[in-house]
Scaffold this motif. Structure first.
Motif, short mmCIF file in Angstrom:
data_model
loop_
_atom_site.label_atom_id
_atom_site.label_comp_id
_atom_site.label_asym_id
_atom_site.label_seq_id
_atom_site.Cartn_x
_atom_site.Cartn_y
_atom_site.Cartn_z
N ASP A 98 0.45 4.26 -1.10
CA ASP A 98 -0.16 5.53 -0.69
C ASP A 98 -0.01 5.75 0.81
O ASP A 98 0.35 6.85 1.27
CB ASP A 98 -1.65 5.57 -1.07
CG ASP A 98 -1.86 5.72 -2.57
OD1 ASP A 98 -0.92 6.20 -3.25
OD2 ASP A 98 -2.95 5.38 -3.05
N ARG A 99 -0.27 4.71 1.58
CA ARG A 99 -0.12 4.82 3.04
C ARG A 99 1.33 5.01 3.41
O ARG A 99 1.67 5.86 4.26
CB ARG A 99 -0.68 3.55 3.71
CG ARG A 99 -0.59 3.58 5.23
CD ARG A 99 -1.01 2.25 5.84
NE ARG A 99 -0.21 1.15 5.34
CZ ARG A 99 1.04 0.89 5.75
NH1 ARG A 99 1.63 1.66 6.66
NH2 ARG A 99 1.71 -0.13 5.25
N ASN A 110 3.70 6.38 1.67
CA ASN A 110 4.15 7.72 1.29
C ASN A 110 3.60 8.80 2.23
O ASN A 110 4.26 9.82 2.46
CB ASN A 110 3.78 8.02 -0.15
CG ASN A 110 4.57 7.16 -1.13
OD1 ASN A 110 5.67 6.70 -0.83
ND2 ASN A 110 4.02 6.93 -2.31
N ARG A 111 2.42 8.58 2.75
CA ARG A 111 1.88 9.53 3.73
C ARG A 111 2.74 9.52 5.01
O ARG A 111 3.05 10.59 5.58
CB ARG A 111 0.42 9.21 4.07
CG ARG A 111 -0.55 9.56 2.95
CD ARG A 111 -1.98 9.53 3.46
NE ARG A 111 -2.40 8.22 3.94
CZ ARG A 111 -2.94 7.28 3.17
NH1 ARG A 111 -3.12 7.51 1.87
NH2 ARG A 111 -3.32 6.12 3.69
N ASP A 131 0.86 -1.18 0.00
CA ASP A 131 0.00 0.00 0.00
C ASP A 131 0.90 1.23 0.00
O ASP A 131 1.16 1.85 1.04
CB ASP A 131 -0.90 -0.03 1.24
CG ASP A 131 -1.88 1.15 1.28
OD1 ASP A 131 -1.79 2.03 0.39
OD2 ASP A 131 -2.73 1.20 2.19
#
Length: 378
Positions: free
Chosen positions: A357-358, A360-361, A355
């Motif tokens: 996106d998670r 990178n956050r 995942d």
């Protein structure tokens, strides 16, 4: 640490220097210890001797030239991108130390295993060179300094005592692993914060820019590992070799070895096929990880850059080189399942579709927290 063969060591020194410069400071990297004048004079003699030997044909002096030829692509990056004046080398006297302390506002210690006794000089890495200076300047801080392990059993009693004395003079302490916070509290009685390895302070686009600019002089492939399972291995083990074969078959991408598998036995063998023996440039190393379909590694910075470039990966935590580093890094991003166990059959299927996106956050938040630390303490 010396900027010789270690890709991670070279790139983290570059990244910390660049991050500090991006905040508006002048920054220099120094890997030296204080050296007496007599030894410095001998170093100059040796430097002349090295220069003469480098003028000779490689075949005349191959035993000495071999590592320099093989490592030349890495050293080009150091010469091109790192400012490495030797200021500490001349601080072997009280006058030299005073001059050093006046020259710099802040001394930053970090990052890659600089506080591990098996690899680094203790207590020098705790800034013993400016121990006698007090007041507002020079400031002493660390950034993501790593013990490499979850203990300091490699320290002698004298090293423990001296390190405790010196670290208490730091204005701020940042370590790279969660275990480093506990070590600082329990062994030295000081408070520390955990921050990202300095390589993660820079964005993937920054590294892609380095790759793109290097093509004008070295012309590396833009995607050398595209369609391949990249194997970046420091120490071969049966478990890792089994995992490499299993993952390449599962991914459907043939394996590609990033590092040469053997050293040349003679100049003739090397001259016949230089590409087979030369270590890749730092830019090619970056481009290989960035373009791989999948990465299998036992390297800490192989793991770091797989995360940065959002490449699926499996890491075999290399206990001999320091397993605590992997546990902390993977824990920050919730990627503990990317650590392979003792058998290839134990690979978690989630490693093939992370995942990002998670991840990178989390990376963005950690990067901002680290920059805030530097802004507050430089």
């Amino acid at each position: 640490m010396p900027l010789h063969t270690n890709y991670g060591g070279i790139i983290q020194a570059y990244a910390l220097q660049r991050a500090i410069r991006d905040l508006g400071h002048r920054a220099f990297v120094d890997t030296d210890d204080p050296v007496p004048l007599r030894r410095r004079a001998l170093h100059r003699v040796w430097a002349v001797r090295r220069a003469v030997r480098m003028l000779l044909p490689a075949r005349v002096d191959w035993g000495w030239r071999a590592p320099r030829e093989v490592l030349a692509p890495q050293q080009r990056f150091v010469r091109r991108h790192l400012s490495t004046p030797s200021a500490v080398k001349r601080a072997d006297t009280a006058r030299g130390r005073a001059r050093l302390a006046r020259r710099f506002d802040t001394f930053v210690v970090g990052s890659d295993q600089v506080w591990r006794a098996a690899y680094a000089e203790i207590p020098e890495e705790f800034l013993e060179v400016i121990e006698e200076f007090h007041g507002d300047r020079p400031r002493r801080i660390s950034y993501a300094a790593s013990f490499g392990r979850d203990d300091i059993d490699e320290y002698s009693e004298a090293e423990r005592a001296r390190a405790t004395e010196l670290i208490r003079r730091f204005d701020a302490i940042s370590v790279r692993e969660e275990s480093g916070i506990r070590i600082c509290a329990e062994e030295f009685g000081v408070r520390a914060e955990r921050h990202l390895d300095p390589t993660m302070l820079l964005t993937p686009d920054h590294y892609r820019g380095l790759i793109a600019r290097s093509r004008t002089t070295t012309a590396p492939a833009t995607a050398p590992a595209a369609g391949r399972t990249l194997i970046y291995r420091l120490d071969a083990t049966d478990d890792m070799l089994r995992a490499e074969r299993a993952i390449a078959e599962r991914v459907g991408a043939p394996p590609m070895e990033l590092l040469p598998t053997q050293a040349p036995r003679s100049y003739a063998e090397y001259a016949a096929d230089r590409a087979r023996f030369d270590r890749p440039s730092v830019e090619h190393w970056l481009a290989s990880i960035a373009s791989a379909d999948f990465v299998v590694t036992d390297s800490y910075h192989g793991c770091v850059f797989s995360i940065l470039f959002n490449r699926p990966f499996v890491v075999h935590a290399n206990a001999r080189r320091g397993a605590a580093r992997f546990e902390s890094l993977l824990g920050v991003f919730g990627l503990e399942h990317h650590r392979a166990d003792a058998s290839a059959a134990g690979i978690d299927e989630r490693v093939f579709a992370p995942d990002w996106d998670r991840v990178n956050r989390v990376l963005d938040a950690e990067r901002e927290r680290a920059r805030a630390y530097l802004v507050a303490n430089l």
